[in-house]
Design an enzyme around this catalytic site. Structure first.
Site, mmCIF file in Angstrom:
data_model
loop_
_atom_site.group_PDB
_atom_site.id
_atom_site.type_symbol
_atom_site.label_atom_id
_atom_site.label_comp_id
_atom_site.label_asym_id
_atom_site.label_seq_id
_atom_site.Cartn_x
_atom_site.Cartn_y
_atom_site.Cartn_z
ATOM 1 N N THR A 179 0.836 -1.205 0.000
ATOM 2 C CA THR A 179 0.000 0.000 0.000
ATOM 3 C C THR A 179 0.867 1.250 0.000
ATOM 4 O O THR A 179 0.586 2.214 -0.723
ATOM 5 C CB THR A 179 -0.918 0.016 1.228
ATOM 6 O OG1 THR A 179 -1.499 -1.276 1.429
ATOM 7 C CG2 THR A 179 -2.025 1.042 1.062
ATOM 8 N N ASP A 180 1.919 1.253 0.799
ATOM 9 C CA ASP A 180 2.823 2.405 0.842
ATOM 10 C C ASP A 180 3.528 2.601 -0.496
ATOM 11 O O ASP A 180 3.668 3.733 -0.977
ATOM 12 C CB ASP A 180 3.864 2.212 1.943
ATOM 13 C CG ASP A 180 3.261 2.342 3.328
ATOM 14 O OD1 ASP A 180 2.971 3.461 3.742
ATOM 15 O OD2 ASP A 180 3.096 1.302 3.986
ATOM 16 N N VAL A 181 3.983 1.503 -1.082
ATOM 17 C CA VAL A 181 4.684 1.605 -2.356
ATOM 18 C C VAL A 181 3.748 2.132 -3.437
ATOM 19 O O VAL A 181 4.106 3.012 -4.232
ATOM 20 C CB VAL A 181 5.278 0.241 -2.752
ATOM 21 C CG1 VAL A 181 5.848 0.292 -4.171
ATOM 22 C CG2 VAL A 181 6.366 -0.173 -1.765
ATOM 23 N N GLY A 184 3.164 5.777 -2.958
ATOM 24 C CA GLY A 184 4.333 6.520 -3.413
ATOM 25 C C GLY A 184 4.397 6.617 -4.918
ATOM 26 O O GLY A 184 4.756 7.672 -5.478
#
Length: 407
Positions: A179-181, A184
């Site tokens: 999710t973070d990737v 980003g």
């Protein structure tokens, strides 16, 4: 040759993963990225070890591998924005920047006078990207957000993991903070699009980037299955809901991935496997039949593939133009001849006296290639350089800021 974003300055007030992932992408594209960190401790991930980068004597440095993975190409400036003088300096830096990235809680920077509405008054061209868990509005906007939570909330874990009733069945998260990737990556795309818009119109803008939105968008192909059929997608383990055979199979000495995407490939597989009659069977000849009859087809294929080694099958299937592949650990990944040919492991000289390893960007440009010359910075490495050159601060003033622990 100047890189695509060599004319862009980014003020990065983000930390951990989603924001730094975005700003590293921009740094790879040539942007000057000024990473603002807390004096003394810096980005949280600096201490997320072991493992840490080892110096030339084999001793651990203070640089955690996690931090190194998403901070190459940046300048580190330590600045305490909880203090009024630190806030003033941050506003001055923002006034000279094209882009600001932050991942504070909703409204978190307003109390420091660093919200978009504050900064646009002195820099109407600024592109301000806020990355939060749930977005800037709505009933959950105030909540903190973490990748694991969003993998569950956003539906990903409902389709990831072995099927219920099978050994190890149940929901499973992806092995990286996907999710973070994703957030980003979406942030990088949104920022570059806003830069293109500004170059036409002269106007900056605000970007509201939510992790929840990103992980839901990621599931679009499964979600469309649900929207069009009304049937809630389930977990298929290593199998595929819409393609058969498309899963992991055990071999005589390990496992391999078989990814048969069409009927011609299935016929080729059957020929290689010595079972051409399966491709002629009306139950299996076409994809809809293989999906409907997977419960009888897959057990047969399992028995066939267990008869030979992984190496045998990979050689024979590749020769027959049947999509397949090994299941590599990360040591094996970087032993792969294609990975080595693509140069996916990069080493950048580091102040610790040893090369700092990094993973190459997948962005390959014919005219403006990504360069790997600036390693992830040590904490505060560029504070005096940036504040001196960009804001014109003299040594005496910088010394005073150090004494007061502003920088």
């Amino acid at each position: 040759m100047p890189r695509p974003l060599s004319h862009i300055r980014v003020l990065d007030l983000s930390r951990v993963l989603a924001g730094p992932w975005a700003s590293q992408n921009l740094a790879d594209l040539g942007a000057e990225v000024i990473k603002i960190e807390r004096p003394g401790s810096g980005d949280d991930t600096r201490s997320w070890g072991p493992p840490f980068l080892k110096d030339k004597d084999g001793k651990d440095t203070r640089e955690a591998a996690y931090f190194l993975s998403v901070n190459r190409g940046k300048k580190s400036v330590t600045l305490d924005i909880s203090k009024s003088e630190g806030q003033r300096i941050a506003r001055e830096l923002a006034a000279k920047s094209d882009v600001l990235i932050e991942n504070y809680k909703v409204g978190g920077l307003a109390k420091y006078g660093l919200a978009y509405e504050n900064l646009r008054k002195t820099n109407p061209r600024i592109i301000y990207c806020s990355i939060t868990g749930f977005g800037q509005s709505g009933p959950s906007a105030h909540r903190p957000g973490y990748d694991f939570i969003f993998q569950g909330m956003g539906g990903l874990m409902s389709i990831t993991g072995e099927r219920d009733g099978e050994p190890g069945g149940g929901p499973q998260k992806v092995g990286i903070a996907v999710t973070d990737v994703l957030a980003g990556m979406y942030a990088s795309l949104a920022i570059t699009a806003a830069i293109a818009h500004r170059e036409r119109t002269g106007a900056g803008q605000y970007i509201d980037l939510a992790l929840l939105d990103s992980i839901v968008a990621f599931g679009a192909n499964q979600i469309l299955n649900y929207f069009t059929s009304g049937k809630i997608p389930g977990r298929y383990g290593n199998a595929h809901a819409n393609v058969v055979p498309y899963e992991v199979f055990a071999t005589a000495d390990g496992h391999l991935v078989l990814a048969v995407g069409n009927d011609s490939q299935f016929a080729s597989f059957c020929k290689v496997a010595g079972r051409p009659e399966l491709a002629a069977d009306p139950r299996y000849a076409a994809m809809p039949g293989r999906i409907t009859n997977r419960s009888t087809l897959i057990p047969m294929l399992r028995e066939i593939l267990r008869e030979r080694s992984s190496a045998h099958w990979l050689t024979e299937l590749e020769a027959g133009n049947v999509p397949c592949g090994p299941i590599n650990n990360y040591e094996e990944v970087f032993e792969d001849p294609q990975v080595q040919h693509r140069g996916l492991k990069i080493e950048i000289p580091h102040a610790a006296g040893v090369p700092c390893p990094t993973v190459a960007s997948p962005m390959r440009f014919s005219e403006t290639p990504v360069e790997y010359t600036v390693p992830p910075p040590s904490l505060g490495e560029h504070t005096r350089e940036v504040l001196g050159n960009l804001l014109g601060m003299r040594r005496e003033e910088l010394d005073r800021l150090v004494a007061r622990k502003i920088i």
